[in-house]
Scaffold this motif. Structure first.
Motif, PDB file in Angstrom:
ATOM      1  N   LEU A  89      40.514  42.265  44.678  1.00  0.00           N
ATOM      2  CA  LEU A  89      40.058  40.992  44.130  1.00  0.00           C
ATOM      3  C   LEU A  89      38.556  40.799  44.345  1.00  0.00           C
ATOM      4  O   LEU A  89      37.857  40.233  43.487  1.00  0.00           O
ATOM      5  CB  LEU A  89      40.839  39.842  44.764  1.00  0.00           C
ATOM      6  N   GLY A  95      40.631  36.861  40.675  1.00  0.00           N
ATOM      7  CA  GLY A  95      41.761  37.237  39.828  1.00  0.00           C
ATOM      8  C   GLY A  95      43.072  36.748  40.397  1.00  0.00           C
ATOM      9  O   GLY A  95      43.097  35.943  41.340  1.00  0.00           O
ATOM     10  N   PRO A 122      43.921  34.525  45.827  1.00  0.00           N
ATOM     11  CA  PRO A 122      43.895  34.714  44.377  1.00  0.00           C
ATOM     12  C   PRO A 122      43.888  33.362  43.677  1.00  0.00           C
ATOM     13  O   PRO A 122      44.236  32.342  44.281  1.00  0.00           O
ATOM     14  CB  PRO A 122      45.197  35.464  44.101  1.00  0.00           C
ATOM     15  N   GLY A 167      43.631  41.336  37.981  1.00  0.00           N
ATOM     16  CA  GLY A 167      43.957  41.214  39.394  1.00  0.00           C
ATOM     17  C   GLY A 167      44.819  42.361  39.868  1.00  0.00           C
ATOM     18  O   GLY A 167      44.627  43.516  39.492  1.00  0.00           O
ATOM     19  N   GLY A 253      42.136  45.682  36.811  1.00  0.00           N
ATOM     20  CA  GLY A 253      42.830  45.502  38.070  1.00  0.00           C
ATOM     21  C   GLY A 253      43.608  46.737  38.470  1.00  0.00           C
ATOM     22  O   GLY A 253      43.390  47.829  37.960  1.00  0.00           O
TER      23      GLY A 253
END
Length: 393
Positions: A89, A95, A122, A167, A253
């Motif tokens: 992250l 994210g 997050p 993410g 991600g």
């Protein structure tokens, strides 16, 4: 059924649901001219609406259920996962986290609590859960979190739309529960194993179709061509579509997958001639997955070479592959353990036992593997910094 004592009989309510599911299986067998593929049987046994193992509302996970997963073994597992999430992250500039099949919710709770302490929360913690019963347990676990964490958690019924997720995606013991096809290598001929009705549900083979035959022959050749006649194993035809769907959602991600399995050559070695299919019931491992449909869990090990191939075919990069033990150590297991040293002697002894179960080769440390696939993330990942097992794929 290798057990040291007779199996405890399921509760009457569970047996009643199992009988209803068995009737559904009978109907499909009859509709299929007396034969049902094992893949379809496994799909019904685990996911038939209101009747399957994950959809009928029975108690499944934890010490009082049929099996226990790493998040229930120790909070250190979730704390290490959280540290790896924090690194990703940070590189993304923020994210979300999306957990597939979040079990009892204990991993989500531990990750959020740890990330709050690291000042690395997050934007959202998303959970994609197929089981109504487990979703309720997750909601109960999350309800005990402070409001600052609780409001970040959302449940999904489907993956985010194409290119909408940024993410970390997490899958702990998710791939092993995907329905598999079972094949039988008999004197060079490829057969598919299925289910028929006898005095009970029984195994029966039929000639494999062209797709399964070509897949199995390619496996046979790529793994050395030394299978004995009578060799039985599995393939997961749902893996590639699942990976494509996840990759399609991921704009940037990492997908982190932890599960029990092997690289392909080890999975399909001649010595593993009975395959890896197994059922779980009251913390017992059963080698007969056709008993009590809907009551027992059914799983197969993961071919991590196939996971890597599916990810790369979906446009993802293979970012790491190692054992669970090395993944946890790379993700700060020692520091997480040391942070708990202020506890009493008994608590420290319990925590040390948990570490041994998570990391020792004879426990979960080597049998479970970790893999990371992703896009748009630069630099090495901490969880895969200790021992690189990619060459084994």
């Amino acid at each position: 059924m290798p057990t040291d004592s007779p199996l405890p009989t399921p509760e009457p309510e569970a047996l009643q649901v199992s009988q209803q599911l068995l009737e559904l299986v009978r109907q499909e067998i009859n509709a299929g001219n007396g034969w049902l593929s094992f893949r379809r049987y496994m799909e019904l046994a685990l996911y038939a609406p209101g009747l399957g193992y994950y959809t009928a509302g029975s108690h499944k996970l934890g010490r009082g259920g049929d099996f226990i997963t790493a998040p229930e073994v120790s909070p250190l597992f979730g704390r290490c996962i959280a540290r790896q999430c924090a690194q990703v992250l940070e590189r993304l500039g923020g994210g979300d986290i999306l957990e597939f099949g979040a079990g009892t919710g204990i991993l989500a709770v531990e990750i959020l609590t740890t990330l709050e302490a690291l000042d690395a929360l997050p934007e959202r913690y998303l959970i994609l859960e197929l089981s109504p019963d487990l979703r309720q347990r997750q909601q109960a676990a999350v309800a005990d979190l402070p409001e600052t964490l609780r409001h970040r958690v959302q449940w999904l019924d489907a993956l985010p739309e194409s290119g909408c997720f940024r993410g970390v995606m997490l899958g702990n013991e998710v791939l092993d529960a995907m329905p598999v096809q079972v094949f039988h290598w008999q004197d060079g001929e490829v057969l598919e194993r299925g289910v028929v009705l006898g005095q009970r549900l029984e195994w029966a083979d039929r000639p494999a179709d062209e797709t399964l035959t070509s897949t199995v022959r390619a496996l046979h050749e790529s793994t050395g061509g030394a299978w004995p006649s009578g060799y039985v194993s599995e393939i997961n035809p749902g893996l590639s579509p699942w990976m494509r769907a996840a990759a399609n959602s991921l704009v940037a991600g990492v997908i982190i997958l932890v599960d029990y399995g092997y690289p392909r050559r080890e999975y399909y070695s001649p010595e593993r001639y009975r395959g890896t299919l197994i059922a779980h019931y009251r913390h017992r491992a059963l080698d007969e997955p056709l008993v009590w449909p809907g009551v027992v869990d059914i799983t197969a090990n993961v071919d991590f070479t196939a996971v890597a191939e599916a990810g790369e075919a979906a446009g993802l990069s293979l970012l790491g592959y190692t054992s669970q033990a090395w993944f946890l150590m790379g993700s700060g297991l020692e520091s997480a353990f040391q942070a708990c040293q202020a506890q009493g002697l008994r608590e420290q002894m319990d925590l040390a036992a948990q570490v041994r179960m998570l990391t020792l080769p004879g426990e979960m440390g080597e049998r479970f593997q970790a893999m990371a696939l992703g896009r748009g993330v630069s630099g090495p990942l901490m969880g895969f910094s200790g021992r690189d097992l990619i060459p084994r794929l």
